[in-house]
Design a protein around this motif. Structure first.
Motif, PDB file in Angstrom:
ATOM      1  N   LEU A   1       0.787  -1.079  -0.022  1.00  0.00           N
ATOM      2  CA  LEU A   1      -0.048  -0.103  -0.009  1.00  0.00           C
ATOM      3  C   LEU A   1       0.954   1.111  -0.205  1.00  0.00           C
ATOM      4  O   LEU A   1       1.910   1.270   0.633  1.00  0.00           O
ATOM      5  CB  LEU A   1      -0.995  -0.226   1.257  1.00  0.00           C
ATOM      6  CG  LEU A   1      -1.832  -1.043   1.226  1.00  0.00           C
ATOM      7  CD1 LEU A   1      -2.698  -1.094   2.665  1.00  0.00           C
ATOM      8  CD2 LEU A   1      -2.901  -1.179   0.143  1.00  0.00           C
TER       9      LEU A   1
ATOM     10  N   ARG B   1      -1.581   8.533  -0.274  1.00  0.00           N
ATOM     11  CA  ARG B   1      -1.884   9.472  -1.155  1.00  0.00           C
ATOM     12  C   ARG B   1      -2.261  10.708  -0.527  1.00  0.00           C
ATOM     13  O   ARG B   1      -3.298  10.296   0.169  1.00  0.00           O
ATOM     14  CB  ARG B   1      -2.660   9.142  -2.416  1.00  0.00           C
ATOM     15  CG  ARG B   1      -2.972  10.152  -3.411  1.00  0.00           C
ATOM     16  CD  ARG B   1      -3.824   9.912  -4.534  1.00  0.00           C
ATOM     17  NE  ARG B   1      -5.208   9.196  -4.286  1.00  0.00           N
ATOM     18  CZ  ARG B   1      -6.334   9.922  -3.696  1.00  0.00           C
ATOM     19  NH1 ARG B   1      -6.479  11.278  -3.780  1.00  0.00           N
ATOM     20  NH2 ARG B   1      -7.412   9.148  -3.346  1.00  0.00           N
TER      21      ARG B   1
ATOM     22  N   GLU C   1      -4.753  13.614   0.186  1.00  0.00           N
ATOM     23  CA  GLU C   1      -6.132  13.846  -0.067  1.00  0.00           C
ATOM     24  C   GLU C   1      -6.297  15.386  -0.463  1.00  0.00           C
ATOM     25  O   GLU C   1      -6.522  16.320   0.474  1.00  0.00           O
ATOM     26  CB  GLU C   1      -7.121  13.129   0.705  1.00  0.00           C
ATOM     27  CG  GLU C   1      -8.556  13.571   0.298  1.00  0.00           C
ATOM     28  CD  GLU C   1      -8.870  13.218  -1.193  1.00  0.00           C
ATOM     29  OE1 GLU C   1      -9.544  13.826  -1.848  1.00  0.00           O
ATOM     30  OE2 GLU C   1      -8.653  11.807  -1.277  1.00  0.00           O
TER      31      GLU C   1
ATOM     32  N   ARG D   1       4.160  10.762  -4.133  1.00  0.00           N
ATOM     33  CA  ARG D   1       3.489  10.334  -2.913  1.00  0.00           C
ATOM     34  C   ARG D   1       4.341  10.420  -1.666  1.00  0.00           C
ATOM     35  O   ARG D   1       5.835  10.359  -2.210  1.00  0.00           O
ATOM     36  CB  ARG D   1       3.488   8.670  -3.146  1.00  0.00           C
ATOM     37  CG  ARG D   1       2.525   8.341  -4.178  1.00  0.00           C
ATOM     38  CD  ARG D   1       1.302   8.595  -3.912  1.00  0.00           C
ATOM     39  NE  ARG D   1       0.286   8.174  -5.247  1.00  0.00           N
ATOM     40  CZ  ARG D   1      -0.576   7.405  -4.919  1.00  0.00           C
ATOM     41  NH1 ARG D   1      -1.105   6.804  -4.139  1.00  0.00           N
ATOM     42  NH2 ARG D   1      -1.361   7.297  -6.338  1.00  0.00           N
TER      43      ARG D   1
ATOM     44  N   VAL E   1      -5.099   8.882   1.862  1.00  0.00           N
ATOM     45  CA  VAL E   1      -5.812   7.777   1.483  1.00  0.00           C
ATOM     46  C   VAL E   1      -4.800   6.710   1.096  1.00  0.00           C
ATOM     47  O   VAL E   1      -3.609   6.929   0.300  1.00  0.00           O
ATOM     48  CB  VAL E   1      -6.608   8.136   0.055  1.00  0.00           C
ATOM     49  CG1 VAL E   1      -7.291   6.790  -0.511  1.00  0.00           C
ATOM     50  CG2 VAL E   1      -7.534   9.232   0.456  1.00  0.00           C
TER      51      VAL E   1
ATOM     52  N   GLU F   1      -3.456   3.346  -0.817  1.00  0.00           N
ATOM     53  CA  GLU F   1      -4.050   2.776  -2.301  1.00  0.00           C
ATOM     54  C   GLU F   1      -2.912   1.620  -2.433  1.00  0.00           C
ATOM     55  O   GLU F   1      -1.853   1.795  -1.979  1.00  0.00           O
ATOM     56  CB  GLU F   1      -3.978   3.693  -3.375  1.00  0.00           C
ATOM     57  CG  GLU F   1      -4.982   4.785  -3.467  1.00  0.00           C
ATOM     58  CD  GLU F   1      -4.834   5.850  -4.526  1.00  0.00           C
ATOM     59  OE1 GLU F   1      -5.764   6.466  -4.749  1.00  0.00           O
ATOM     60  OE2 GLU F   1      -3.829   6.290  -4.839  1.00  0.00           O
ATOM     61  N   ALA F   2      -3.275   0.662  -3.436  1.00  0.00           N
ATOM     62  CA  ALA F   2      -2.384  -0.293  -3.706  1.00  0.00           C
ATOM     63  C   ALA F   2      -1.135   0.268  -4.403  1.00  0.00           C
ATOM     64  O   ALA F   2      -1.564   1.044  -5.520  1.00  0.00           O
ATOM     65  CB  ALA F   2      -3.132  -1.475  -4.543  1.00  0.00           C
TER      66      ALA F   2
ATOM     67  N   ARG G   1       1.458   0.687  -7.425  1.00  0.00           N
ATOM     68  CA  ARG G   1       1.940   0.205  -8.479  1.00  0.00           C
ATOM     69  C   ARG G   1       3.015  -0.909  -8.588  1.00  0.00           C
ATOM     70  O   ARG G   1       3.922  -0.507  -7.834  1.00  0.00           O
ATOM     71  CB  ARG G   1       2.063   1.235  -9.521  1.00  0.00           C
ATOM     72  CG  ARG G   1       0.888   1.937  -9.770  1.00  0.00           C
ATOM     73  CD  ARG G   1       1.428   3.223 -10.758  1.00  0.00           C
ATOM     74  NE  ARG G   1       0.389   4.284 -10.663  1.00  0.00           N
ATOM     75  CZ  ARG G   1       0.568   5.384 -10.564  1.00  0.00           C
ATOM     76  NH1 ARG G   1       1.982   5.781 -10.553  1.00  0.00           N
ATOM     77  NH2 ARG G   1      -0.335   6.359 -10.423  1.00  0.00           N
TER      78      ARG G   1
END
Length: 80
Positions: free
Chosen positions: A8, A11, A13, A51, A73, A75-76, A78
């Motif tokens: 993870l 990010r 927001e 990030r 937030v 997020e998975a 990349r």
């Protein structure tokens, strides 16, 4: 499932940042100065081009007096 862990990444927001800045009557440049980062880097964080690492996240939370979940937030990440 392949047994690999799902990585993870956090990010920033943008809406949460702008709401905090407005509430604190603070500019983006003032936030960058308080967080010890450049205004250009902060702009990249807000637009999602970069990030933030753990230390930058901590500094932004401190400067905005906010909890992690209020500003970021998950997020998975990349995969390469």
């Amino acid at each position: 499932m392949s047994g690999r862990r799902r990585l993870l990444t956090a990010r920033l927001e943008p809406r949460a940042v702008w709401e905090r800045l407005n509430r604190l009557n603070m500019t983006q440049n003032e936030l960058a100065r308080l967080a010890g980062i450049s205004s250009g880097y902060l702009s990249q964080l807000i637009t999602g081009k970069r990030r933030p690492g753990p230390e930058t996240r901590r500094r932004l939370q401190q400067a905005l007096a906010a909890a992690f979940d209020d500003l970021f937030v998950l997020e998975a990440a990349r995969e390469p």
